[in-house]
Design a protein around this motif. Sequence first.
Motif, PDB file in Angstrom:
ATOM      1  N   GLY A  28      -4.639  -9.866  -5.948  1.00  0.00           N
ATOM      2  CA  GLY A  28      -3.893  -9.196  -7.009  1.00  0.00           C
ATOM      3  C   GLY A  28      -3.294  -7.862  -6.601  1.00  0.00           C
ATOM      4  O   GLY A  28      -2.959  -7.043  -7.447  1.00  0.00           O
ATOM      5  N   ILE A  29      -3.141  -7.640  -5.293  1.00  0.00           N
ATOM      6  CA  ILE A  29      -2.557  -6.406  -4.755  1.00  0.00           C
ATOM      7  C   ILE A  29      -1.395  -6.815  -3.852  1.00  0.00           C
ATOM      8  O   ILE A  29      -1.463  -7.830  -3.156  1.00  0.00           O
ATOM      9  CB  ILE A  29      -3.587  -5.610  -3.911  1.00  0.00           C
ATOM     10  CG1 ILE A  29      -4.862  -5.348  -4.690  1.00  0.00           C
ATOM     11  CG2 ILE A  29      -2.989  -4.318  -3.374  1.00  0.00           C
ATOM     12  CD1 ILE A  29      -4.748  -4.318  -5.766  1.00  0.00           C
ATOM     13  N   ASP A  30      -0.338  -5.982  -3.827  1.00  0.00           N
ATOM     14  CA  ASP A  30       0.804  -6.323  -2.988  1.00  0.00           C
ATOM     15  C   ASP A  30       0.476  -6.135  -1.505  1.00  0.00           C
ATOM     16  O   ASP A  30      -0.449  -5.417  -1.128  1.00  0.00           O
ATOM     17  CB  ASP A  30       2.033  -5.511  -3.391  1.00  0.00           C
ATOM     18  CG  ASP A  30       1.901  -4.045  -3.052  1.00  0.00           C
ATOM     19  OD1 ASP A  30       2.235  -3.671  -1.909  1.00  0.00           O
ATOM     20  OD2 ASP A  30       1.458  -3.266  -3.920  1.00  0.00           O
ATOM     21  N   LEU A  31       1.258  -6.810  -0.673  1.00  0.00           N
ATOM     22  CA  LEU A  31       1.009  -6.837   0.762  1.00  0.00           C
ATOM     23  C   LEU A  31       1.150  -5.479   1.426  1.00  0.00           C
ATOM     24  O   LEU A  31       0.450  -5.184   2.396  1.00  0.00           O
ATOM     25  CB  LEU A  31       1.960  -7.834   1.435  1.00  0.00           C
ATOM     26  CG  LEU A  31       1.925  -9.265   0.912  1.00  0.00           C
ATOM     27  CD1 LEU A  31       2.873 -10.143   1.709  1.00  0.00           C
ATOM     28  CD2 LEU A  31       0.520  -9.818   0.922  1.00  0.00           C
ATOM     29  N   ARG A  91      -6.975  -0.001   6.383  1.00  0.00           N
ATOM     30  CA  ARG A  91      -5.507  -0.070   6.333  1.00  0.00           C
ATOM     31  C   ARG A  91      -4.971  -0.055   4.902  1.00  0.00           C
ATOM     32  O   ARG A  91      -3.780   0.142   4.676  1.00  0.00           O
ATOM     33  CB  ARG A  91      -5.012  -1.317   7.059  1.00  0.00           C
ATOM     34  CG  ARG A  91      -5.293  -1.259   8.571  1.00  0.00           C
ATOM     35  CD  ARG A  91      -4.556  -2.347   9.304  1.00  0.00           C
ATOM     36  NE  ARG A  91      -3.128  -2.278   9.081  1.00  0.00           N
ATOM     37  CZ  ARG A  91      -2.266  -1.579   9.826  1.00  0.00           C
ATOM     38  NH1 ARG A  91      -2.699  -0.882  10.838  1.00  0.00           N
ATOM     39  NH2 ARG A  91      -0.980  -1.592   9.566  1.00  0.00           N
ATOM     40  N   MET A  92      -5.833  -0.298   3.934  1.00  0.00           N
ATOM     41  CA  MET A  92      -5.395  -0.337   2.533  1.00  0.00           C
ATOM     42  C   MET A  92      -5.019   1.058   2.038  1.00  0.00           C
ATOM     43  O   MET A  92      -5.600   2.051   2.451  1.00  0.00           O
ATOM     44  CB  MET A  92      -6.499  -0.891   1.620  1.00  0.00           C
ATOM     45  CG  MET A  92      -6.801  -2.345   1.825  1.00  0.00           C
ATOM     46  SD  MET A  92      -7.900  -3.039   0.549  1.00  0.00           S
ATOM     47  CE  MET A  92      -9.413  -2.131   0.807  1.00  0.00           C
ATOM     48  N   SER A  93      -4.070   1.082   1.116  1.00  0.00           N
ATOM     49  CA  SER A  93      -3.712   2.340   0.472  1.00  0.00           C
ATOM     50  C   SER A  93      -4.840   2.762  -0.474  1.00  0.00           C
ATOM     51  O   SER A  93      -5.717   1.962  -0.825  1.00  0.00           O
ATOM     52  CB  SER A  93      -2.416   2.176  -0.334  1.00  0.00           C
ATOM     53  OG  SER A  93      -2.656   1.366  -1.475  1.00  0.00           O
ATOM     54  N   ARG A  94      -4.789   3.998  -0.888  1.00  0.00           N
ATOM     55  CA  ARG A  94      -5.783   4.504  -1.844  1.00  0.00           C
ATOM     56  C   ARG A  94      -5.759   3.669  -3.124  1.00  0.00           C
ATOM     57  O   ARG A  94      -6.800   3.330  -3.680  1.00  0.00           O
ATOM     58  CB  ARG A  94      -5.496   5.975  -2.147  1.00  0.00           C
ATOM     59  CG  ARG A  94      -6.524   6.636  -3.027  1.00  0.00           C
ATOM     60  CD  ARG A  94      -6.274   8.156  -3.099  1.00  0.00           C
ATOM     61  NE  ARG A  94      -7.294   8.799  -3.873  1.00  0.00           N
ATOM     62  CZ  ARG A  94      -7.233   8.980  -5.183  1.00  0.00           C
ATOM     63  NH1 ARG A  94      -6.172   8.563  -5.860  1.00  0.00           N
ATOM     64  NH2 ARG A  94      -8.203   9.586  -5.832  1.00  0.00           N
ATOM     65  N   LEU A  95      -4.553   3.329  -3.588  1.00  0.00           N
ATOM     66  CA  LEU A  95      -4.398   2.507  -4.795  1.00  0.00           C
ATOM     67  C   LEU A  95      -5.122   1.175  -4.644  1.00  0.00           C
ATOM     68  O   LEU A  95      -5.848   0.747  -5.536  1.00  0.00           O
ATOM     69  CB  LEU A  95      -2.920   2.269  -5.095  1.00  0.00           C
ATOM     70  CG  LEU A  95      -2.605   1.247  -6.182  1.00  0.00           C
ATOM     71  CD1 LEU A  95      -3.036   1.780  -7.548  1.00  0.00           C
ATOM     72  CD2 LEU A  95      -1.139   0.898  -6.189  1.00  0.00           C
ATOM     73  N   ILE A 145      -8.946   1.652  -4.705  1.00  0.00           N
ATOM     74  CA  ILE A 145      -9.434   1.911  -6.069  1.00  0.00           C
ATOM     75  C   ILE A 145      -9.412   0.631  -6.883  1.00  0.00           C
ATOM     76  O   ILE A 145     -10.384   0.293  -7.557  1.00  0.00           O
ATOM     77  CB  ILE A 145      -8.598   3.017  -6.744  1.00  0.00           C
ATOM     78  CG1 ILE A 145      -8.889   4.376  -6.083  1.00  0.00           C
ATOM     79  CG2 ILE A 145      -8.858   3.079  -8.240  1.00  0.00           C
ATOM     80  CD1 ILE A 145      -7.934   5.477  -6.489  1.00  0.00           C
ATOM     81  N   THR A 146      -8.306  -0.093  -6.802  1.00  0.00           N
ATOM     82  CA  THR A 146      -8.158  -1.330  -7.582  1.00  0.00           C
ATOM     83  C   THR A 146      -9.215  -2.356  -7.222  1.00  0.00           C
ATOM     84  O   THR A 146      -9.761  -3.031  -8.086  1.00  0.00           O
ATOM     85  CB  THR A 146      -6.749  -1.928  -7.373  1.00  0.00           C
ATOM     86  OG1 THR A 146      -5.773  -0.949  -7.750  1.00  0.00           O
ATOM     87  CG2 THR A 146      -6.551  -3.185  -8.189  1.00  0.00           C
ATOM     88  N   LEU A 147      -9.527  -2.459  -5.931  1.00  0.00           N
ATOM     89  CA  LEU A 147     -10.489  -3.443  -5.468  1.00  0.00           C
ATOM     90  C   LEU A 147     -11.940  -2.917  -5.493  1.00  0.00           C
ATOM     91  O   LEU A 147     -12.863  -3.644  -5.177  1.00  0.00           O
ATOM     92  CB  LEU A 147     -10.142  -3.927  -4.063  1.00  0.00           C
ATOM     93  CG  LEU A 147      -8.835  -4.698  -3.964  1.00  0.00           C
ATOM     94  CD1 LEU A 147      -8.504  -5.016  -2.508  1.00  0.00           C
ATOM     95  CD2 LEU A 147      -8.874  -5.970  -4.793  1.00  0.00           C
ATOM     96  N   GLY A 148     -12.093  -1.640  -5.850  1.00  0.00           N
ATOM     97  CA  GLY A 148     -13.437  -1.063  -5.912  1.00  0.00           C
ATOM     98  C   GLY A 148     -14.058  -0.862  -4.549  1.00  0.00           C
ATOM     99  O   GLY A 148     -15.271  -0.876  -4.405  1.00  0.00           O
TER     100      GLY A 148
END
Length: 108
Positions: free
Chosen positions: A27-30, A95-99, A102-105
């Motif tokens: 549920g997060i963009d690439l 590599r994930m952004s902060r957003l 946070i979204t994925l916990g």
Amino acid sequence: MNEVRQDGQIVDQIIKALQGVVDPELGIDLVNLGLIYGIDMTIDGTVTVTMTLTTMGCPITDVLRQMIETAIRKVNGVCRVRVDVVWEPAWTPARMSRLAKITLGYHG
């Protein structure tokens, strides 16, 4: 070998298009997942996206590839799209952004 086109505006539009490609499992963009490693565009309008996946053997690889191609083809000036999936460097949650974290916990 085709000459690489340096057009920041088109690359920005491509990145924006990729931000609309959401991994259906997470549920997060690439882009925010950190899966996009590079974007190159030749003079003839061929865009090559270099990316990775969170795991080898991802069952939705072909789905993501089609979603990427569909999104990028909507950008003015793009004629063809190539998606190169690479495994080096290996993807990590860092590599994930902060957003995305946070979204994925993710608290790592």
